[in-house]
Structure formats: C-alpha cells, structure tokens
Motif scaffolding. Structure first.
Motif, PDB file in Angstrom:
ATOM      1  N   LEU A  23       0.831  -1.203   0.000  1.00 54.94           N
ATOM      2  CA  LEU A  23       0.000   0.000   0.000  1.00 54.94           C
ATOM      3  C   LEU A  23       0.868   1.256   0.000  1.00 54.94           C
ATOM      4  O   LEU A  23       0.636   2.189  -0.782  1.00 54.94           O
ATOM      5  N   ALA A  24       1.884   1.248   0.854  1.00 53.65           N
ATOM      6  CA  ALA A  24       2.744   2.437   0.966  1.00 53.65           C
ATOM      7  C   ALA A  24       3.470   2.697  -0.354  1.00 53.65           C
ATOM      8  O   ALA A  24       3.571   3.845  -0.806  1.00 53.65           O
ATOM      9  N   ASP A  25       3.952   1.607  -0.991  1.00 50.83           N
ATOM     10  CA  ASP A  25       4.692   1.784  -2.249  1.00 50.83           C
ATOM     11  C   ASP A  25       3.789   2.321  -3.350  1.00 50.83           C
ATOM     12  O   ASP A  25       4.178   3.210  -4.111  1.00 50.83           O
ATOM     13  N   ILE A  26       2.571   1.757  -3.436  1.00 52.79           N
ATOM     14  CA  ILE A  26       1.652   2.216  -4.487  1.00 52.79           C
ATOM     15  C   ILE A  26       1.261   3.664  -4.231  1.00 52.79           C
ATOM     16  O   ILE A  26       1.207   4.489  -5.145  1.00 52.79           O
ATOM     17  N   ARG A  27       1.040   3.975  -2.955  1.00 54.07           N
ATOM     18  CA  ARG A  27       0.653   5.335  -2.613  1.00 54.07           C
ATOM     19  C   ARG A  27       1.759   6.328  -2.995  1.00 54.07           C
ATOM     20  O   ARG A  27       1.500   7.352  -3.609  1.00 54.07           O
ATOM     21  N   SER A  28       2.995   5.981  -2.668  1.00 58.19           N
ATOM     22  CA  SER A  28       4.069   6.938  -2.984  1.00 58.19           C
ATOM     23  C   SER A  28       4.302   7.006  -4.494  1.00 58.19           C
ATOM     24  O   SER A  28       4.683   8.047  -5.024  1.00 58.19           O
ATOM     25  N   ALA A  29       4.046   5.885  -5.195  1.00 61.13           N
ATOM     26  CA  ALA A  29       4.179   5.930  -6.660  1.00 61.13           C
ATOM     27  C   ALA A  29       3.124   6.864  -7.248  1.00 61.13           C
ATOM     28  O   ALA A  29       3.393   7.586  -8.214  1.00 61.13           O
ATOM     29  N   LEU A  30       1.915   6.846  -6.659  1.00 58.12           N
ATOM     30  CA  LEU A  30       0.862   7.724  -7.174  1.00 58.12           C
ATOM     31  C   LEU A  30       1.134   9.170  -6.802  1.00 58.12           C
ATOM     32  O   LEU A  30       0.758  10.095  -7.519  1.00 58.12           O
ATOM     33  N   ARG A  31       1.818   9.361  -5.662  1.00 54.23           N
ATOM     34  CA  ARG A  31       2.103  10.726  -5.245  1.00 54.23           C
ATOM     35  C   ARG A  31       3.142  11.362  -6.163  1.00 54.23           C
ATOM     36  O   ARG A  31       3.125  12.544  -6.432  1.00 54.23           O
ATOM     37  N   TYR A  32       4.097  10.540  -6.626  1.00 48.38           N
ATOM     38  CA  TYR A  32       5.102  11.057  -7.559  1.00 48.38           C
ATOM     39  C   TYR A  32       4.964  10.343  -8.896  1.00 48.38           C
ATOM     40  O   TYR A  32       5.766   9.456  -9.217  1.00 48.38           O
ATOM     41  N   PRO A  33       3.952  10.693  -9.686  1.00 49.48           N
ATOM     42  CA  PRO A  33       3.744   9.955 -10.951  1.00 49.48           C
ATOM     43  C   PRO A  33       4.856  10.218 -11.963  1.00 49.48           C
ATOM     44  O   PRO A  33       4.947   9.534 -12.974  1.00 49.48           O
ATOM     45  N   GLY A  34       5.718  11.172 -11.682  1.00 48.30           N
ATOM     46  CA  GLY A  34       6.806  11.492 -12.607  1.00 48.30           C
ATOM     47  C   GLY A  34       7.687  10.287 -12.886  1.00 48.30           C
ATOM     48  O   GLY A  34       8.141  10.089 -14.017  1.00 48.30           O
ATOM     49  N   ASP A  35       7.945   9.451 -11.861  1.00 51.04           N
ATOM     50  CA  ASP A  35       8.801   8.275 -12.059  1.00 51.04           C
ATOM     51  C   ASP A  35       8.210   7.334 -13.097  1.00 51.04           C
ATOM     52  O   ASP A  35       8.904   6.877 -14.010  1.00 51.04           O
ATOM     53  N   ILE A  36       6.918   7.067 -12.934  1.00 49.66           N
ATOM     54  CA  ILE A  36       6.253   6.164 -13.876  1.00 49.66           C
ATOM     55  C   ILE A  36       6.256   6.771 -15.267  1.00 49.66           C
ATOM     56  O   ILE A  36       6.566   6.107 -16.259  1.00 49.66           O
ATOM     57  N   LEU A  37       5.930   8.072 -15.331  1.00 48.54           N
ATOM     58  CA  LEU A  37       5.834   8.729 -16.635  1.00 48.54           C
ATOM     59  C   LEU A  37       7.185   8.774 -17.340  1.00 48.54           C
ATOM     60  O   LEU A  37       7.262   8.548 -18.546  1.00 48.54           O
ATOM     61  N   SER A  38       8.259   9.025 -16.572  1.00 48.51           N
ATOM     62  CA  SER A  38       9.561   9.093 -17.241  1.00 48.51           C
ATOM     63  C   SER A  38       9.966   7.716 -17.748  1.00 48.51           C
ATOM     64  O   SER A  38      10.536   7.592 -18.838  1.00 48.51           O
ATOM     65  N   GLY A  39       9.666   6.663 -16.981  1.00 48.40           N
ATOM     66  CA  GLY A  39       9.951   5.307 -17.456  1.00 48.40           C
ATOM     67  C   GLY A  39       9.189   5.007 -18.729  1.00 48.40           C
ATOM     68  O   GLY A  39       9.731   4.467 -19.694  1.00 48.40           O
TER      69      GLY A  39
END
Lengths: 237, 59, 242
Positions: free
Chosen positions: A13-29
């Motif tokens: 939960l914590a990992d998914i939450r922080s990934a959603l908080r910083y969507p830049g990481d996903i978008l740059s990948g």
C-alpha cells in the motif's frame, strides 16, 4: 497469520501510494520506453514487414532498458529513511516482505509498460488480435525482470555506482527472459500466420514458450526473495 | 622445409600465432599485475610495521 | 571445513602456500614446455581443420579453467557465507582475475579459430554465447566485490552474486542452446568430432596442467597480497584511532 501478512500489505500500500504521489517516475519510465521504440524505425527504415519481424525483440529490449533505472532505485529511499531496518525487525519473514515489494514493483514499473505495449505493437505492424498473447508474455517476462532486478538492486545497495552495477548484474541474468520472451511473441506471429488469422486464439508453438517462461518465473520466485532479503540484511549490518 | 611449414602453419599462420600470442599475453599480463601488486603491498606493509627501520635504511 | 580451520592461521597459511608456490610454478613451467612441444611439433594436423587445430590446445584448456575457476569461486562463496571464514572470501577474490582472463582467452582464441573455419570472427553459437555470459559474470563479481567504500563490505553481496550466477548458468546455457536450435544456420561446423584422437588429447591435458599450475601459483600470490592489504587497512585504522 494476520500478523505475518499485515506488514506485506502495508508495504504494498505504501509503495503504491508513494508511486501515485510522484507519478513522474512512472511517466519518465514510460516515455523512455516509447522513445527507445520510436528510435528503431527511424534508424532502420519503415518497411512494415521488417518491422513486424523485429518488433518482439525491440519491445523486449525497450522493456528491459526502461525498467532498469527504476529497479535500481527500488530500495534506495527505504535504505535512507530506515524502513529497511524496520522490515528486518518486523515479525514477518524478510523474504516474504521482499516478495510483497517485488510484486508491487511489478505493478508500478512493469504494468504501465505492458499497457503501453499494444500501442507500440500496432505501430510496429503487429495485428490487433495478437495483442492479448503479447501482453501475456510481457506480463510474465516482466515479473522475471523485476525478480532479477530486485536481487541486483539489493546486492548493489550502498555501492559507489549502484546504477551501473545493477545493470551489469541484471543484463546477463535476464538473457533467458529475453530469449523466451522474444521467441514467444515471434511464435504468436507464426501461429497466426499458419492459422490464417481466422480465430483469435493462439495455439501451438507459443504455448510451449509460455510454459518455459513460466518455469523460469517459478525458479526466480523461489530464488529471488530470499537472495534479496539476504542482500538487504548484509547492507544493514 | 619443416621449419617453414612450422612458421606458415599451412597458411593459417596469422590465426594460429595470433591466438597463442594473445593467450600468452593475457597470462603474462595477469602474472605481471599480480607480482607488481604483491611487491607494492609488501613494501607498504613493511613501512607500516617497521617505521623506524625504514627511516634508518633511508638515512 | 577442517582445511579452512587448519589454514585459518595466517602464518600457517603463509608457510604452506610458500611451500606450494614454487612447486606449482615448476609444474606449470615443465608442463608448458612439454605442452608446447606436443601441441606444435608432436601432434598431427586435423584432416578437416588443418593446422588451425593447434589453436585448440590453448582454447579448450582455457575454457575448462574458466568454468572450473567459477565453480571454485562459488564453492568459496558457500564457505564464506555459511562459516563466515574470511579466507574463503579472499580466495574467491584472488581467483576472479585469472578466471576472467581464462574466459577472455577462450573468447579471443575461439574468435581466431572461427575466422578461418567458419568464415566469421563470431558465431552466436550456444557455447560461445554462454562463455561470453560467464565473462560478464566475472566482471560483475569483480565490480561488486570492489565497489564499496569499505573493501570488505563488498564480500557478502559479491559472494551471493556468485551463487546466483552458479544457479543461473545452467538456465542460461539451456536457454541459449534452445535459442540456438531455432536460429542455427547450417554453415556452422561442429567443433566436437565423434571422438578425439589420443595424439590430440595428450597435449590438451598437458596444457591444462600447465594452466592449472599457473592458476594455483597466481591465486596463492594474490591471496597473500589480499591478506597483506587487509593487515595494512587494520594497521592504518588503528593508527588513525590512536
């Protein structure tokens, strides 16, 4: 039992939450992934038949390269803010916590690439009715990549050039994933060509490749969480 | 006659002799690297363990 | 285990290894001289491959050594991770460079053999590709073992990597073999004939002995260097604390 699974869910939960908080990481990948695949036709020419032939390899190599930088950072933040230490003293076995972390990493790192792959597949002339099979291979092989990447990230945690070390460790070990994955997608193409593309179901050679990839996934599922856990323990000693 | 055959290797001289030269070069390079490292390390350790003697011998 | 306990004492280790070292050098030198004689003068040219078969006498023993060395390193890694014996770690570190050297020799001489025989410097043959991956694993181990600020911090992750590699090597070999049967062109000449002539087997074994002796001597030398290096680090840290 509840006491064992609760920390796992908390990590997910914590990992998914922080990934959603910083969507830049996903978008740059994601944009890295799309850019790599865009470069290939520009460099190779736009012959549709040729592109369709090499599409599986291009997509796989792009997935490997685009997921590498994110996998390298899998544990760095947790190492800095002391979460890894807490994981080590938690009642749940470390290997299980690592499995939770790896599965979450699959959702965060691989799933967006898998979902973007159909668009790229169409650009490379893969027909629409093959996409289900392609997605299946990418999802399964992507899990292998994350399992290998987690080991590599944990082993190189705290080293001088962890990014390069992760790559040096991941790339040779993920060679079988590349081989089975590319062969699998190519087999879907030939299966369809032989079936005259009349039915949507993919049968024949690609099933065999999927079984091999599945066997590899099982081996890595057993191997990777304990190795990752041990490497984390060494880094915290 | 025999000698010339030895050197030409039936026309494959370049490949045969290059392979052996590269192989031997790698082995010699590793040997040299190991020996020089051993020597440097020994000197460093001697200087740390017997600092006085070192100074005496320098003087 | 007993052996490691016995050798644990560094002075005893030094004493035993300084006794072994000249023997290994001597065996290696004699075997090399004899091996060179056999390989170049006393063995026939192959009826198919002609004189290029003489490349085999450095190529094949180097390949054997590259694989044996990786297995020995993995074994040392087990000893190190289970019994925490620093000597096992030092052994694995000492073997890495000669092992990588053997893998590199195998690749390069294979290339020089492939050019006249297959018409190309490199073939994506299963065994060539596996050897390339083995070379990468050596590089990864060396990078990781020396990749930390404090030298000994790299020992455990690097040992773990050796074990992961040893489990993965058969999988990699299998996958490359399998991939190769898909892509295999018919032009590739199989290297392993039905059976090898004794006149060719003998120089192979003698050259392997020469390389083994060299490997033992170099490993002992490098282990002693690493032991001295650790003493230096200890002395220096003690000095800076006092």
């Amino acid at each position: 039992m509840r006491g064992m699974f609760q920390p796992c869910f908390a990590i997910m939960l914590a990992d998914i939450r922080s990934a959603l908080r910083y969507p830049g990481d996903i978008l740059s990948g994601l944009s890295f992934f799309i850019m790599i695949t865009t470069l290939v036709p520009l460099g190779l020419g736009s012959d549709q038949g040729e592109l369709a032939r090499i599409a599986p390899a291009i997509i796989w190599i792009a997935v490997m390269l685009a997921s590498l930088p994110q996998m390298d950072r899998l544990f760095t933040r947790h190492a800095k803010n002391g979460v890894l230490e807490q994981m080590l003293v938690s009642p749940a076995p470390m290997a299980m916590l690592m499995l939770a972390k790896i599965l979450t990493a699959w959702v965060i790192i691989i799933l967006p690439l898998v979902l973007a792959a159909p668009v790229l597949g169409l650009m490379f002339g893969l027909p629409f009715h093959m996409l289900a099979g392609v997605l299946g291979f990418l999802a399964m092989g992507g899990l292998c990549l994350v399992l290998i990447g987690a080991m590599a990230a944990a082993l190189s945690l705290g080293s001088r050039q962890s990014g390069i070390f992760t790559a040096i460790i991941v790339l040779p070990l993920s060679m079988p994933v590349l081989i089975f994955g590319v062969a699998g997608i190519s087999a879907i193409q030939t299966d369809h060509a032989m079936a005259g593309a009349s039915t949507g179901a993919s049968t024949g050679a690609s099933t065999g490749h999927m079984m091999l990839l599945g066997a590899l996934t099982l081996v890595l599922l057993v191997l990777s969480p304990p190795v990752t856990a041990a490497a984390i323990r060494f880094s915290e000693e | 006659m025999v000698m010339s055959h030895f050197f030409t290797m039936g026309g494959y001289a370049f490949y045969v002799w290059s392979s052996w030269a590269i192989g031997m070069a790698i082995l010699i390079a590793i040997t040299w690297h190991s020996i020089s490292h051993a020597r440097i390390t020994r000197n460093e350790l001697d200087a740390l363990e017997h600092p006085k003697q070192q100074r005496d011998s320098d003087a | 285990m007993m052996m490691f306990d016995y050798l644990a004492n560094p002075t005893r280790f030094r004493k035993i290894t300084t006794a072994i070292l000249p023997v290994a050098v001597l065996v290696s030198a004699i075997a090399l001289a004899f091996g060179l004689y056999l390989a170049f003068l006393a063995s026939p040219a192959d009826y198919q491959q002609g004189e290029t078969v003489r490349i085999m006498y450095i190529h094949v023993p180097a390949a054997w050594m590259a694989m044996m060395c990786y297995l020995l390193m993995a074994l040392s890694a087990v000893f190190y991770l289970v019994w925490r014996h620093p000597l096992a770690d030092i052994g694995a570190r000492a073997m890495a460079l000669p092992g990588a050297g053997f893998a590199l020799i195998t690749l390069l001489t294979g290339s020089f053999w492939g050019r006249p025989m297959w018409g190309t410097w490199w073939v994506w043959d299963a065994r060539l590709t596996s050897m390339l991956i083995l070379f990468f694993l050596y590089l990864g181990y060396m990078a990781l073992a020396d990749g930390f600020e404090r030298a000994e911090r790299g020992s455990k992750p690097a040992s773990l990597l050796l074990l992961v590699g040893v489990i993965n090597l058969p999988i990699i070999k299998f996958s490359v073999d399998w991939w190769n049967t898909l892509h295999q062109g018919s032009s590739v000449l199989r290297l392993d004939g039905p059976s090898i002539d004794p006149a060719m087997l003998k120089p192979l074994l003698i050259m392997a002995l020469a390389m083994l002796g060299w490997f033992i001597a170099i490993t002992i030398l490098r282990m002693n260097t690493l032991i001295m290096r650790r003493r230096i680090t200890n002395l220096e840290s003690r000095k800076s604390w006092s």
